[in-house]
Design an enzyme around this catalytic site. Structure first.
Site, short mmCIF file in Angstrom:
data_model
loop_
_atom_site.label_atom_id
_atom_site.label_comp_id
_atom_site.label_asym_id
_atom_site.label_seq_id
_atom_site.Cartn_x
_atom_site.Cartn_y
_atom_site.Cartn_z
CG HIS A 100 -1.94 0.87 1.11
ND1 HIS A 100 -1.83 2.41 1.70
CD2 HIS A 100 -3.27 0.89 0.69
CE1 HIS A 100 -2.87 2.95 1.29
NE2 HIS A 100 -3.85 1.97 1.04
CD GLU A 172 -5.15 1.30 -3.33
OE1 GLU A 172 -6.37 1.58 -3.18
OE2 GLU A 172 -4.25 1.39 -2.63
C1 PEP Z 1 -6.80 2.86 0.31
O1 PEP Z 1 -6.39 3.02 1.23
O2 PEP Z 1 -6.32 1.78 -0.41
C2 PEP Z 1 -7.50 3.79 -0.57
C3 PEP Z 1 -7.91 3.85 -1.73
O3 PEP Z 1 -8.00 4.95 0.25
P1 PEP Z 1 -9.15 5.97 0.02
O4 PEP Z 1 -10.33 5.27 -0.50
O5 PEP Z 1 -9.32 6.63 1.36
O6 PEP Z 1 -8.64 6.73 -1.11
#
Ligand code: PEP
Length: 267
Positions: A100, A172
């Site tokens: 992450h 992400e």
């Molecule tokens: C995450 O923690 O993987 C994430 C996508 O956080 P958020 O939805 O708060 O952006």
């Protein structure tokens, strides 16, 4: 090279981060139990803090939810004060979030550490949810593909093609995560990145593995915008941070996944 993707169960993962103590987590789970049904085609995964995993595992209806760890240590046992290993989590969780951006950035997790964690999770029968994504600076500099390539090839280096089929990859972009700015990514851009990720897997492990790998999107998703990402072709689900500790928002995301599957006639 086109990679066909067979529809899979939609995966909705809630990353509770460093929120909710044991009683708050138990209350949220209780409310989610009442609201969320058993869905054949939707898998809902909760990633509470390490401390809360054990009590939640006793409370949870396993037909509705699965548990994930937010992190773990790659060695199975040893003199590593303060750590919890994937081996110790074996009976508690199905999944573990690995790589992450908060761990890469705040805890300086290197490509090598992430590779070891992925291998340890797989060795212990836990499915890694490998998070990959570029920073804003890397994006502006046109380095996104290189970053994704490096993060993926490095993290999966110790795995076989059979292992790879079970892996989940969450795209992400760091700049889209609420922690780091929460800029909303355009679904057509996300699709390009997801396609790129699958092509990387195909190059490394073949088309069959690329089809089997589940690819998620994560970045400031809530119930209002979830369907825009869930309807991207080849998107197998979402990883949700902030909105996952909010009962209305998180169950609204599961509802959105359900509506899409129903509309698309997958059920
Ligand atoms: C995450 O923690 O993987 C994430 C996508 O956080 P958020 O939805 O708060 O952006």
């Amino acid at each position: 090279m086109a990679i066909t993707t067979t529809p899979k169960r939609t995966l909705i993962v809630g990353n509770w981060k460093l929120h909710l103590n044991t009683s708050q987590a138990s209350l949220l789970l209780h409310r989610l139990h009442e609201r969320i049904k058993i869905y054949r085609d939707i898998e809902v995964v909760l990633a509470p803090s390490m401390l809360v995993l054990q009590p939640l595992s006793v409370q949870i209806d396993r037909r509705k939810f699965r548990l994930a760890a937010q992190n773990a240590f790659h060695k199975d046992t040893g003199a590593y004060t303060g750590e919890v290993s994937f081996a110790m989590l074996q009976d508690l969780v199905h999944y573990a979030i690995i790589g992450h951006s908060e761990r890469r950035i705040y805890f300086n997790e290197s490509l090598e550490m992430i590779r070891e964690k992925v291998a340890s999770a797989v060795r212990n029968g836990i499915t890694p949810i490998l998070c990959v994504g570029e920073t804003k600076e890397e994006n502006r500099a046109g380095e996104t593909k290189q970053v994704l390539h490096d993060q993926i090839t490095s993290a999966l280096a110790n795995l076989t093609a059979t292992d790879i089929k079970k892996i989940v990859i969450a795209y992400e972009p760091v700049w889209a995560i609420s922690t780091f700015g929460g800029e909303l990514a355009k679904p057509d851009e996300v699709k390009k990145r997801m396609d790129f990720i699958r092509h990387q897997i195909a190059d490394l492990y073949g088309k069959r593995a690329a089809d089997r790998v589940r690819v998620l999107y994560g970045g400031s998703i809530d119930h209002d915008i979830a369907s825009g990402y869930l309807s991207i072709e080849g998107c197998d689900g979402v990883l949700v941070g902030g909105a996952s500790t909010n009962y209305q928002k998180f169950s609204g995301i599961v509802d959105a996944a359900y509506r899409l599957r129903y509309r698309d006639g997958v059920e």
